[in-house]
Design a protein around this motif. Structure first.
Motif, PDB file in Angstrom:
ATOM      1  N   ILE A 128       4.948 -13.326 -10.682  1.00 56.27           N
ATOM      2  CA  ILE A 128       3.699 -14.097 -10.678  1.00 56.27           C
ATOM      3  C   ILE A 128       3.291 -14.422  -9.243  1.00 56.27           C
ATOM      4  O   ILE A 128       2.111 -14.298  -8.881  1.00 56.27           O
ATOM      5  CB  ILE A 128       3.863 -15.395 -11.489  1.00 56.27           C
ATOM      6  N   ALA A 129       4.256 -14.814  -8.413  1.00 57.23           N
ATOM      7  CA  ALA A 129       3.957 -15.153  -7.022  1.00 57.23           C
ATOM      8  C   ALA A 129       3.399 -13.947  -6.261  1.00 57.23           C
ATOM      9  O   ALA A 129       2.434 -14.067  -5.501  1.00 57.23           O
ATOM     10  CB  ALA A 129       5.211 -15.679  -6.327  1.00 57.23           C
ATOM     11  N   VAL A 130       4.004 -12.776  -6.478  1.00 56.87           N
ATOM     12  CA  VAL A 130       3.521 -11.562  -5.814  1.00 56.87           C
ATOM     13  C   VAL A 130       2.103 -11.230  -6.275  1.00 56.87           C
ATOM     14  O   VAL A 130       1.223 -10.902  -5.464  1.00 56.87           O
ATOM     15  CB  VAL A 130       4.467 -10.381  -6.096  1.00 56.87           C
ATOM     16  N   ALA A 131       1.862 -11.322  -7.583  1.00 62.94           N
ATOM     17  CA  ALA A 131       0.537 -11.008  -8.128  1.00 62.94           C
ATOM     18  C   ALA A 131      -0.519 -11.969  -7.587  1.00 62.94           C
ATOM     19  O   ALA A 131      -1.614 -11.550  -7.194  1.00 62.94           O
ATOM     20  CB  ALA A 131       0.581 -11.064  -9.654  1.00 62.94           C
ATOM     21  N   LEU A 132      -0.202 -13.252  -7.568  1.00 58.34           N
ATOM     22  CA  LEU A 132      -1.169 -14.239  -7.080  1.00 58.34           C
ATOM     23  C   LEU A 132      -1.409 -14.099  -5.579  1.00 58.34           C
ATOM     24  O   LEU A 132      -2.530 -14.314  -5.105  1.00 58.34           O
ATOM     25  CB  LEU A 132      -0.681 -15.651  -7.399  1.00 58.34           C
ATOM     26  N   THR A 133      -0.377 -13.706  -4.828  1.00 63.67           N
ATOM     27  CA  THR A 133      -0.562 -13.481  -3.394  1.00 63.67           C
ATOM     28  C   THR A 133      -1.498 -12.306  -3.149  1.00 63.67           C
ATOM     29  O   THR A 133      -2.386 -12.366  -2.283  1.00 63.67           O
ATOM     30  CB  THR A 133       0.790 -13.216  -2.716  1.00 63.67           C
ATOM     31  N   ALA A 134      -1.310 -11.233  -3.921  1.00 62.48           N
ATOM     32  CA  ALA A 134      -2.213 -10.087  -3.794  1.00 62.48           C
ATOM     33  C   ALA A 134      -3.632 -10.479  -4.185  1.00 62.48           C
ATOM     34  O   ALA A 134      -4.605 -10.113  -3.511  1.00 62.48           O
ATOM     35  CB  ALA A 134      -1.722  -8.936  -4.685  1.00 62.48           C
ATOM     36  N   GLY A 135      -3.757 -11.241  -5.277  1.00 62.38           N
ATOM     37  CA  GLY A 135      -5.077 -11.703  -5.692  1.00 62.38           C
ATOM     38  C   GLY A 135      -5.715 -12.613  -4.664  1.00 62.38           C
ATOM     39  O   GLY A 135      -6.926 -12.548  -4.436  1.00 62.38           O
ATOM     40  N   LEU A 136      -4.909 -13.442  -4.010  1.00 57.15           N
ATOM     41  CA  LEU A 136      -5.417 -14.349  -2.980  1.00 57.15           C
ATOM     42  C   LEU A 136      -5.992 -13.564  -1.801  1.00 57.15           C
ATOM     43  O   LEU A 136      -7.084 -13.882  -1.297  1.00 57.15           O
ATOM     44  CB  LEU A 136      -4.295 -15.262  -2.505  1.00 57.15           C
ATOM     45  N   ALA A 137      -5.275 -12.535  -1.367  1.00 60.27           N
ATOM     46  CA  ALA A 137      -5.737 -11.737  -0.227  1.00 60.27           C
ATOM     47  C   ALA A 137      -7.048 -11.022  -0.550  1.00 60.27           C
ATOM     48  O   ALA A 137      -8.000 -11.041   0.250  1.00 60.27           O
ATOM     49  CB  ALA A 137      -4.666 -10.724   0.167  1.00 60.27           C
ATOM     50  N   ILE A 138      -7.121 -10.401  -1.723  1.00 59.64           N
ATOM     51  CA  ILE A 138      -8.341  -9.695  -2.116  1.00 59.64           C
ATOM     52  C   ILE A 138      -9.481 -10.675  -2.347  1.00 59.64           C
ATOM     53  O   ILE A 138     -10.638 -10.416  -1.981  1.00 59.64           O
ATOM     54  CB  ILE A 138      -8.086  -8.858  -3.386  1.00 59.64           C
ATOM     55  N   SER A 139      -9.170 -11.811  -2.935  1.00 63.71           N
ATOM     56  CA  SER A 139     -10.188 -12.826  -3.210  1.00 63.71           C
ATOM     57  C   SER A 139     -10.806 -13.351  -1.920  1.00 63.71           C
ATOM     58  O   SER A 139     -12.037 -13.465  -1.801  1.00 63.71           O
ATOM     59  CB  SER A 139      -9.549 -13.969  -4.002  1.00 63.71           C
TER      60      SER A 139
END
Length: 275
Positions: free
Chosen positions: A146-157
Motif C-alpha cells: 500500500i505504501a509503495v502504491a500510494l507513493t507512486a500515486g503521490l508522485a504522479i498526482s
C-alpha cells in the motif's frame, strides 16, 4: 429504486442543496482588507475560519454519508467533493490575498493544510462507515505494498497538478486537484490492485500540506514570486481546492480501474465448469 438512480439523486442534492450552504460559510469569511479573499486561516479571524471550515466539512461528510449509503463509496466521496467545490470556489486566491496583504500566507496555509488533511480523514471515516458496498473479504493487505502504491500515486498526482495549475484561477486550481486525484488514485490502484479505495485519499491529504511547504522552501520571496508568476505551481492550489478537486477526481480514478481489478479477480478465480 435502482442503485444508479439513488446515486444520481444523492449527487444532485449534494451539489444543488447542501453545497451552497457550505459555500456561504466559506464565502462569508473576510480577508484582512474586509474583502472576500480569505481562507480558513488567512483572513481577519482564523477562529471564525476554523469554525466555518468545520461546519463546511461537516456538511460535506453528511452528503458523503447519504451518497455512500445510497450507492457506495465512490458516490459518497463524489457527494462530499461536490459540496466542498462550492466552498473552494468561494475561497480566496493566492495572488489576490498577496496583493491585499503584501505578505506571504504560506506559513498559515501549511497549518491550514494540516487542518484540512485531518478533516479529509474524518470525511473518509464517515463515508466508509455508511457505505452500502459489500464488505471487503480480504483481511490481510500488505502495508508495504500500500505504501509503495500510494507513493507512486503521490508522485504522479503532484506532477499532474503541476502541469495543470498554470494560473491561480479557481477553475484551474480546482481542476488541477481534480486531475491529480483522478490520476493519483488510478496509478496507486494499478500499482497495487488490492489497494483499498478509501486509502487513495491519503494522496491529497499529503499534498495539501506538501504543496505550500514546498512552495515556501523553493521561493526566495513568496510575494515577489507571486507577482512575477514564477512561484512553484502547486502553491497556487489552496487547501480547500485540494480537498474539493481530489474528492471529485478519486472516485473516477477508482471507477476507471475497477474493470482491471475485476478482470484480475476473474482470472484468479475462474468459474467452475458446468457438469
Amino acid at each position: 429504486m435502482p442503485r444508479p438512480l439513488r446515486g444520481l439523486i444523492a449527487l444532485a442534492v449534494a451539489f444543488a442543496v447542501i453545497g451552497p450552504i457550505a459555500g456561504l460559510l466559506i464565502g462569508s469569511l473576510r480577508g484582512t482588507d474586509g474583502g472576500t479573499q480569505a481562507t480558513l486561516l488567512v483572513g481577519q479571524s482564523p477562529i471564525v475560519g476554523i469554525i466555518s471550515g468545520l461546519f463546511a466539512f461537516g456538511f460535506a461528510a453528511l452528503a458523503g454519508a447519504a451518497g455512500s449509503r445510497a450507492a457506495g463509496l465512490n458516490v459518497g466521496l463524489g457527494c462530499a467533493g461536490l459540496v466542498l467545490s462550492w466552498a473552494a470556489w468561494l475561497s480566496g486566491q493566492l495572488d489576490e490575498m498577496v496583493a491585499v496583504s503584501r505578505e506571504s500566507p504560506m506559513p498559515a496555509l501549511i497549518l491550514e493544510g494540516l487542518l484540512v488533511s485531518l478533516m479529509l480523514g474524518g470525511i473518509v471515516w464517515v463515508v466508509r462507515r455508511f457505505s452500502s458496498d459489500e464488505p471487503d473479504l480480504e483481511t490481510e493487505v500488505g502495508a508495504s505494498a500500500i505504501a509503495v502504491a500510494l507513493t507512486a500515486g503521490l508522485a504522479i498526482s503532484a506532477t499532474a497538478a503541476w502541469v495543470v495549475a498554470i494560473e491561480p484561477l479557481k477553475g484551474q486550481t480546482i481542476g488541477a486537484a481534480f486531475v491529480a486525484g483522478l490520476v493519483g488514485a488510478a496509478t496507486a490502484r494499478l500499482v497495487f490492485l488490492r489497494l483499498p479505495g478509501w486509502s487513495a485519499v491519503c494522496i491529497p491529504a499529503a499534498l495539501v500540506v506538501l504543496g505550500p511547504l514546498a512552495t515556501q522552501a523553493m521561493a526566495g520571496d513568496v510575494v515577489d514570486a507571486v507577482f512575477e508568476r514564477s512561484i512553484f505551481r502547486l502553491g497556487w492550489l489552496m487547501p480547500m481546492d485540494w480537498a474539493a478537486g481530489a474528492l471529485l477526481g478519486i472516485p473516477l480514478g477508482l471507477a476507471w480501474t475497477d474493470g482491471v481489478v475485476q478482470q484480475q479477480i476473474d482470472r484468479a478465480d475462474p468459474p467452475s465448469p458446468s457438469i
